[in-house]
Motif scaffolding. Structure first.
Motif, PDB file in Angstrom:
ATOM      1  N   UNK A 312      29.228 -50.371  -4.689  1.00  0.00           N
ATOM      2  CA  UNK A 312      30.405 -50.134  -5.950  1.00  0.00           C
ATOM      3  C   UNK A 312      30.542 -48.642  -4.856  1.00  0.00           C
ATOM      4  N   UNK A 313      31.580 -48.606  -5.181  1.00  0.00           N
ATOM      5  CA  UNK A 313      31.688 -46.192  -4.264  1.00  0.00           C
ATOM      6  C   UNK A 313      32.619 -45.999  -5.256  1.00  0.00           C
ATOM      7  N   UNK A 314      33.019 -44.398  -5.386  1.00  0.00           N
ATOM      8  CA  UNK A 314      33.576 -43.989  -5.964  1.00  0.00           C
ATOM      9  C   UNK A 314      34.759 -43.686  -4.503  1.00  0.00           C
ATOM     10  N   UNK A 315      36.245 -44.018  -5.094  1.00  0.00           N
ATOM     11  CA  UNK A 315      37.537 -44.278  -3.105  1.00  0.00           C
ATOM     12  C   UNK A 315      37.112 -42.660  -3.528  1.00  0.00           C
ATOM     13  N   UNK A 316      37.401 -42.257  -1.741  1.00  0.00           N
ATOM     14  CA  UNK A 316      37.048 -41.219  -0.857  1.00  0.00           C
ATOM     15  C   UNK A 316      38.819 -40.474  -1.174  1.00  0.00           C
ATOM     16  N   UNK A 317      39.579 -39.574  -1.931  1.00  0.00           N
ATOM     17  CA  UNK A 317      40.296 -39.077  -1.885  1.00  0.00           C
ATOM     18  C   UNK A 317      41.544 -38.385  -1.169  1.00  0.00           C
ATOM     19  N   UNK A 318      42.275 -37.829  -1.190  1.00  0.00           N
ATOM     20  CA  UNK A 318      43.253 -36.473  -0.769  1.00  0.00           C
ATOM     21  C   UNK A 318      44.768 -36.305  -1.225  1.00  0.00           C
ATOM     22  N   UNK A 319      45.621 -35.253  -1.406  1.00  0.00           N
ATOM     23  CA  UNK A 319      46.402 -35.032  -2.448  1.00  0.00           C
ATOM     24  C   UNK A 319      47.415 -34.599  -1.527  1.00  0.00           C
ATOM     25  N   UNK A 320      48.789 -34.586  -1.160  1.00  0.00           N
ATOM     26  CA  UNK A 320      49.624 -33.859  -0.396  1.00  0.00           C
ATOM     27  C   UNK A 320      50.563 -33.669  -0.688  1.00  0.00           C
ATOM     28  N   UNK A 321      52.064 -32.396  -0.828  1.00  0.00           N
ATOM     29  CA  UNK A 321      52.372 -32.001  -1.674  1.00  0.00           C
ATOM     30  C   UNK A 321      53.624 -31.275  -0.718  1.00  0.00           C
ATOM     31  N   UNK A 322      54.517 -31.854  -1.453  1.00  0.00           N
ATOM     32  CA  UNK A 322      56.055 -31.046  -0.591  1.00  0.00           C
ATOM     33  C   UNK A 322      57.008 -30.396  -1.580  1.00  0.00           C
ATOM     34  N   UNK A 323      57.612 -29.035  -1.995  1.00  0.00           N
ATOM     35  CA  UNK A 323      58.213 -28.401  -2.469  1.00  0.00           C
ATOM     36  C   UNK A 323      59.926 -28.597  -1.800  1.00  0.00           C
ATOM     37  N   UNK A 324      60.182 -30.090  -2.728  1.00  0.00           N
ATOM     38  CA  UNK A 324      61.344 -29.961  -2.405  1.00  0.00           C
ATOM     39  C   UNK A 324      62.443 -29.303  -2.356  1.00  0.00           C
ATOM     40  N   UNK A 325      62.221 -29.026  -3.591  1.00  0.00           N
ATOM     41  CA  UNK A 325      63.524 -28.146  -4.223  1.00  0.00           C
ATOM     42  C   UNK A 325      63.592 -26.935  -3.659  1.00  0.00           C
ATOM     43  N   UNK A 326      61.932 -26.277  -3.702  1.00  0.00           N
ATOM     44  CA  UNK A 326      61.761 -25.161  -2.472  1.00  0.00           C
ATOM     45  C   UNK A 326      62.019 -24.977  -1.421  1.00  0.00           C
ATOM     46  N   UNK A 327      61.902 -25.758  -1.206  1.00  0.00           N
ATOM     47  CA  UNK A 327      63.202 -25.662   0.782  1.00  0.00           C
ATOM     48  C   UNK A 327      63.988 -25.951   1.020  1.00  0.00           C
ATOM     49  N   UNK A 328      64.619 -26.081   0.031  1.00  0.00           N
ATOM     50  CA  UNK A 328      66.465 -25.394   0.365  1.00  0.00           C
ATOM     51  C   UNK A 328      66.153 -24.411   0.423  1.00  0.00           C
ATOM     52  N   UNK A 329      65.533 -23.416  -0.684  1.00  0.00           N
ATOM     53  CA  UNK A 329      65.411 -21.986  -0.474  1.00  0.00           C
ATOM     54  C   UNK A 329      64.984 -22.055   0.904  1.00  0.00           C
ATOM     55  N   UNK A 330      63.766 -21.930   1.206  1.00  0.00           N
ATOM     56  CA  UNK A 330      63.006 -21.942   2.723  1.00  0.00           C
ATOM     57  C   UNK A 330      63.914 -22.046   3.514  1.00  0.00           C
ATOM     58  N   UNK A 331      64.946 -23.475   3.751  1.00  0.00           N
ATOM     59  CA  UNK A 331      65.941 -23.560   4.544  1.00  0.00           C
ATOM     60  C   UNK A 331      66.825 -22.906   4.698  1.00  0.00           C
ATOM     61  N   UNK A 332      67.335 -22.109   3.552  1.00  0.00           N
ATOM     62  CA  UNK A 332      68.445 -21.127   3.703  1.00  0.00           C
ATOM     63  C   UNK A 332      68.122 -19.981   4.172  1.00  0.00           C
ATOM     64  N   UNK A 333      66.856 -19.305   4.348  1.00  0.00           N
ATOM     65  CA  UNK A 333      65.994 -18.125   4.581  1.00  0.00           C
ATOM     66  C   UNK A 333      65.685 -18.155   5.810  1.00  0.00           C
ATOM     67  N   UNK A 334      65.220 -19.594   6.352  1.00  0.00           N
ATOM     68  CA  UNK A 334      65.228 -19.442   7.804  1.00  0.00           C
ATOM     69  C   UNK A 334      67.008 -19.538   8.756  1.00  0.00           C
ATOM     70  N   UNK A 335      67.374 -20.093   8.041  1.00  0.00           N
ATOM     71  CA  UNK A 335      68.792 -20.655   8.604  1.00  0.00           C
ATOM     72  C   UNK A 335      70.275 -20.072   7.628  1.00  0.00           C
ATOM     73  N   UNK A 336      70.896 -18.885   7.914  1.00  0.00           N
ATOM     74  CA  UNK A 336      71.891 -18.141   7.511  1.00  0.00           C
ATOM     75  C   UNK A 336      72.020 -16.878   8.403  1.00  0.00           C
ATOM     76  N   UNK A 337      73.334 -16.268   8.228  1.00  0.00           N
ATOM     77  CA  UNK A 337      74.025 -15.501   8.702  1.00  0.00           C
ATOM     78  C   UNK A 337      74.859 -14.439   8.137  1.00  0.00           C
ATOM     79  N   UNK A 338      75.832 -13.149   8.594  1.00  0.00           N
ATOM     80  CA  UNK A 338      76.410 -12.183   7.065  1.00  0.00           C
ATOM     81  C   UNK A 338      77.496 -13.082   6.412  1.00  0.00           C
ATOM     82  N   UNK A 339      78.087 -14.505   6.823  1.00  0.00           N
ATOM     83  CA  UNK A 339      78.560 -15.055   6.541  1.00  0.00           C
ATOM     84  C   UNK A 339      78.546 -16.198   5.179  1.00  0.00           C
ATOM     85  N   UNK A 340      77.742 -16.535   5.517  1.00  0.00           N
ATOM     86  CA  UNK A 340      76.423 -17.691   4.494  1.00  0.00           C
ATOM     87  C   UNK A 340      76.234 -18.659   5.045  1.00  0.00           C
ATOM     88  N   UNK A 341      75.615 -20.042   4.858  1.00  0.00           N
ATOM     89  CA  UNK A 341      73.869 -20.579   5.441  1.00  0.00           C
ATOM     90  C   UNK A 341      74.665 -20.874   6.143  1.00  0.00           C
TER      91      UNK A 341
END
Lengths: 445, 445
Positions: A312-341
């Protein structure tokens, strides 16, 4: 699945002429101007129809890449009992960012900021032996972190939408292969969204553990200082087609071979050893974070399995997060011009915007409907501007909203039998016959 | 969109032999036995992969019927500031069922039990005149009601998933047409899920207003006493194809012409006037509730529009709820037998279950993969039992889970060139050649 066709006259899109003064960064300004979000309290937003639509697109890309590595989706609740957090010891450790709640019977509850405890308990009661692992489980759910100073719109909100995944393995070695699965899945996920993400060695913070990477996109508006080798800026996305442990390990090795670290893990000496012209020191936005933390939670919460030898052994774990709502802001920061998104194709709310310059003109409207039918039949999503508005306003708004392709229907175009088809990115306009538009757009995708 | 194929050997489906003693009603027992949910605190559940999958199916049917009447989807947050609730007067009125929260700055917050205040504020800042109405807005979001005694599993939980819609109109007359749109949409929604719902005149409760119907399905385990004319039991679902105010009004008239009322609105005298053999007095489960409440919120929250005459008037509103998570329990109450759940086709987690009796047999596994490919190519979702388990256990579990069709792959069937195809509902088994299975199943849908 959202409706394939939206008529602006019947939509709810409160676009603003001017961004409110409190919006400090461009993604926040553009999301407000494009009528995508509305703040309801500090760091808490309503997702208006257009914003909601993009949120669902991002969520679906994230989901598909989780499913692809064999992760299984479930859904944990937002409100948790404090009991498991007492057992793990984090109830006291976690600071004021945890929203603590008393229910009507005066029991200690909390709004989950993360889910290690709850998923460990779920795994514990549903898995017994080495035959039940590896198991990768994930959910996409609202979280709450009571930031002392929420800012930058959805980039650092209090209520935010997050994909968090958890891996369960019978040994450290197997757990690191699970870790590599998520590492590769994240590179794929972000590349599909048009983002150049860089995996950086990172601090483990309150999650704990001894191996951790943050996935960072470079942006001057980023909140953390980051350091990396210039080579990362020239890499394209990754596609590991060979689905073996070895191929994954090689890909991770390749993507961690050059220097890349967040401020907390920065090694000034190692960085200085890089030729000066290859040193990149700038700011970054964290869009994903992965952890291997071994048996930290499984020991405290008694999540054991019987291994191949009968022990009997304790299980080995990891955790893995992605900020789904935050991604929207990040994508716009990376992809816009002076006219918009400028939305990348994979997450654009609509692929095609149709501007009807004169909706009162019967021939124009009939032509628009014909184009709508052809486009939706071909699987495209269409935003149709059928409002009684000045053409200039309509053009500007379609650009602000960032729809990848725009077609203009006007009496003049009808007469000429030639229609303007404009690509948002780059702004190039082509002229073509009505029947050629949909085949042309299909070729572009 | 969930994966089209799930292999049970890689899934997370902790099915139970016995239902825990605390589960009092059959839907709760079956959801626990089928490994669909796991309680994490009183009235708070995690949705395990199978339960989550069905939840998303129900959500999508609800969504499609909202979209069909022109309602526009957005998403409001779970945590709200108390400010708007002070303005509407409900902060004090709403009892202990409202989960009240203090954030780190000691501000009064709450976990939204419903969203009249917030949506009114959103509409107010985005709409100006009669040209902006009618506007139907909805979201599907987690809610919290701190029930004093949560019970019956997801049927009366504290954290629950709900679709709530709101209508905005320039007059009472127009608002009643919006009301009728939702009335008709609800009949369609529930019919698609195989439910015989009865609209009953109901009390308006804390939402307020002067016109309200509950949509009820009859079930002995229902929590409220209901009274109706037997005619409702013989009605089929409704499809109003003519999309006009008049057609809607006629449909509503038709569906409210016979006696049907919940206990709170029961008129014993009117009920006594029905011939005794036509009187139905039984228990029911509420699965939807609609309200017209006029200007109750718009006046307090100053949600005004400019009407056709240039006058500033408060907007007329209604609200419309469907309990998405509760529906899962209601559907199981209405559709099960002693072997387990019987999912209606529209919300079944998978259309086809394949039981491989001997996965170690190469020919059996190759045949199963061939069938899987044909079925998924035809658009079906497949649950493949490839586990090393006794055949009897596998058959019983496929029945417990309620998958509409089951195909058995075994060395014996391979030799005979004839495979068992069994319908869950009714239990009829047909025998057919491998290549005939998918065409046959496609015909049945």
């Amino acid at each position: 699945m959202q409706p394939k066709l939206v008529r602006l006259s019947q939509y709810f899109l409160p676009a603003l002429r001017e961004a409110p003064a409190e919006a400090q960064i461009v993604s926040h300004q553009l999301m407000l101007r494009a009528g995508m979000i509305k703040q309801s309290a500090a760091g808490i937003y309503s997702w208006l129809p257009l914003g909601f639509r993009v949120l669902k697109k991002i969520e679906q890309v994230v989901r598909e890449e989780q499913d692809r590595i064999g992760a299984v989706e479930l859904l944990m609740p937002t409100i948790q009992s404090a009991d498991l957090w007492h057992k793990s010891g984090r109830y006291d450790d976690y600071g004021k960012e945890m929203l603590r709640i008393k229910d009507r019977h005066d029991r200690d509850m909390l709004y989950g900021p993360t889910n290690e405890e709850l998923i460990t308990e779920i795994f514990r009661t549903g898995a017994k032996s080495y035959r039940d692992v590896p198991k990768l489980l994930y959910h996409i759910q609202w979280k709450f972190r009571d930031e002392v100073r929420p800012r930058f719109g959805v980039m650092r909100g209090r209520e935010f939408y997050m994909k968090d995944a958890y891996s369960f393995d019978s040994s450290r070695e197997n757990a690191l292969d699970s870790y590599n699965k998520f590492f590769v899945a994240y590179l794929r996920t972000f590349a599909r969204m048009g983002l150049k993400s860089i995996p950086m060695r990172a601090e483990t913070g309150p999650i704990g553990g001894d191996n951790s990477h943050e996935f960072i996109i470079l942006a001057e508006t980023g909140e953390s200082q980051v350091f990396c080798h210039r080579s990362y800026l020239e890499r394209d996305g990754l596609d590991v087609m060979d689905d073996s442990s070895e191929a994954r390990a090689n890909a991770v090795q390749d993507w961690t071979s050059d220097y890349a670290a967040t401020e907390d893990e920065h090694d000034a000496e190692a960085f200085a050893a890089i030729p000066e012209t290859d040193r990149v020191s700038t700011r970054g936005i964290e869009i994903g974070h992965i952890f291997y933390f071994g048996t930290k939670y499984s020991e405290k919460l008694e999540a054991n399995i019987i291994d191949e030898t009968g022990a009997t052994v304790p299980v080995h774990m990891g955790s893995y997060g992605v900020g789904v709502s935050r991604l929207m802001g990040a994508i716009i920061e990376a992809s816009h011009d002076d006219k918009g998104i400028i939305w990348p194709a994979a997450i654009a709310p609509f692929q095609l915007g149709i501007v009807n310059v004169k909706p009162a003109d019967t021939a124009s409207s009939a032509t628009a409907e014909q184009l709508i039918e052809a486009a939706t039949n071909a699987g495209m999503e269409v935003l149709y501007d059928d409002r009684d508005q000045r053409a200039g306003v309509k053009f500007a708004e379609m650009e602000l909203l960032g729809i990848p392709w725009r077609v203009v229907i006007s009496p003049k175009a009808l007469e000429a039998g030639s229609f303007e088809v404009t690509e948002r990115k780059g702004g190039q306009t082509r002229h073509m016959a009505l029947d050629d538009i949909v085949p042309f757009l299909c070729e572009q995708q």
